[in-house]
Motif scaffolding. Sequence first.
Motif, PDB file in Angstrom:
ATOM      1  N   ASP A 164      -6.652  -1.913  -3.626  1.00 45.77           N
ATOM      2  CA  ASP A 164      -6.006  -2.886  -2.557  1.00 45.77           C
ATOM      3  C   ASP A 164      -6.785  -3.762  -2.011  1.00 45.77           C
ATOM      4  N   GLU A 165      -6.193  -4.797  -1.579  1.00 46.82           N
ATOM      5  CA  GLU A 165      -6.976  -5.895  -0.852  1.00 46.82           C
ATOM      6  C   GLU A 165      -7.678  -6.799  -2.060  1.00 46.82           C
ATOM      7  N   ARG A 201       4.024  -4.159  11.033  1.00 48.05           N
ATOM      8  CA  ARG A 201       2.814  -3.331  11.500  1.00 48.05           C
ATOM      9  C   ARG A 201       2.359  -3.140  13.057  1.00 48.05           C
ATOM     10  N   THR A 205       0.962  -1.081   0.103  1.00 51.00           N
ATOM     11  CA  THR A 205       0.064   0.007  -0.113  1.00 51.00           C
ATOM     12  C   THR A 205       0.733   1.151   0.167  1.00 51.00           C
TER      13      THR A 205
HETATM   14 MG   LIG Z   1      -2.084  -3.012   2.383  1.00 49.09          MG
END
Ligand SMILES: [Mg+2]
Length: 455
Positions: free
Chosen positions: A301-302, A403, A77
């Motif tokens: 995304d995704e 993350r 991303t």
């Molecule tokens: Mg992402």
Amino acid sequence: MRIEEIVSTTKAQRVAAHSHVKGLGLDDDGSAKPSASGLVGQINAREAAGVVVDLIRAKKLAGRAVLLAGPPGSGKTAIALAVSHELGSKIPFCPMVGSEVFSSEVKKTEVLMENFRRAIGLRIKEVKEVYEGEVLELTPYEGDNPVGYAKAIQHVEVSLKTAKGVRKLKLDPTIYESMQKEHVNIGDVIYIESNTGAVRRMGRCDVYATEFDLEAEEYVPLPKGDVHKKKEIVQDVSLHDLDIANARPQGGNDIVAMLGAMTRPKKTEITEKLRKEIDKMVDRYIDQGIAELVPGVLFIDEIQMLDLECFTYLHRALESQISPIVILASNRGTCEVRGTDGIQSPHGLPMDLLNRILIIRTEPYTAEDMAQILKIRADVENVQLDPAALQSLVETGVSASLRYAVQLITPAKFHAEVQGTDTVQSDSIDMMRGLFLDAKQSSRILAEKSDVYMK
Ligand SMILES: [Mg+2]
Ligand SMILES: Nc1ncnc2c1ncn2[C@@H]1O[C@H](COP(=O)(O)OP(=O)(O)OP(=O)(O)O)[C@@H](O)[C@H]1O
């Protein structure tokens, strides 16, 4: 059909998790700097993304798709957003997440279509009659309001100056309103379209350039020629902007229209017929040389959230004559394609779509890269980390995920503040690691204590 005064429908980007990413951080020769523009490491993927940006700028990639594939938290991303920064504001970039297609009001393919059209820009050049110049005087004249008690503005007098001379105009109060919306002040250079009354503020006249240098003002030279003249005006809109502008009933200046604009309209489906008409109009403008098509980027995304119906639609849309560049991101390995009965496929994409896609891989991070990323994030979140705390975060990142480590920074700061220090020590990090679990820890606990949870 209307093309004047189209409100842009570009989505606002407030993705706080990536606010440190300002670009791809490439050298002039296209090689990636180890750490620049907020991005660290991931050299191959960044260089590949740089090539994609060049192709997009050269308009060589329309109708193609690129897939960013890699494990969770490896920067897919982030790289896609860096691409959007590199492209700048003149090329449309429309971000969406796969799960956006699931809405109770609008069909799945309709959502995809809308985003496709957001990603296709049109640069319209028109020659319009305008009054242009630096504002020397701006005086509203009030009079009695025929329908109320308060005074109302009856007309406005504006003096505009160019290199050739000054002209005084007496204008309608509605034009005064649009001047206020544009925040026009004395000393600004503006133009007023003579047939629509639309006002645009171009910037501050450069004679005032030395006045203050506090604000980020754009300074423009005093216009040449006459105040009243023909001017080429360039407007960037997306096909979706055109759809919306022509779908809504045009409001007047009365109270009903105003109230209508205040109560947010329900999401309407733009009909296929309207789109065809818009396309026809666009074709005509392109043929006449008034407009130019600017294929932009649609970022999904995704992508694994989409199902077979959406993929089929995507495939078809990529084949169509006007299509943006599509960038996809997926963190899946081989898995089932949604909406099929158990068809397994790499990245959760059907094979026929996958076959026409360029794939950019993102790799898991090394400990050094993680340390740099965590440092950048701590700066963005305004947190000072003790070296031992950073080390502890890096270990967390390696054993759990980047993350998770990023997400511990701010909570640890609160803990440190309660302890009365400005700098986060490693005990604050340990404390937060005890309070918040990462996915792996949590799933281990679930597996161990499966008997106490409901099935
Ligand atoms: Mg992402
Ligand atoms: N190379 C990098 N340089 C700087 N920051 C990065 C880099 N890679 C990732 N990050 C940051 O790490 C966090 C996680 O990255 P990101 O969300 O891009 O991962 P992702 O690959 O999209 O993961 P997912 O598959 O779960 O969506 C973000 O805050 C992102 O800005």
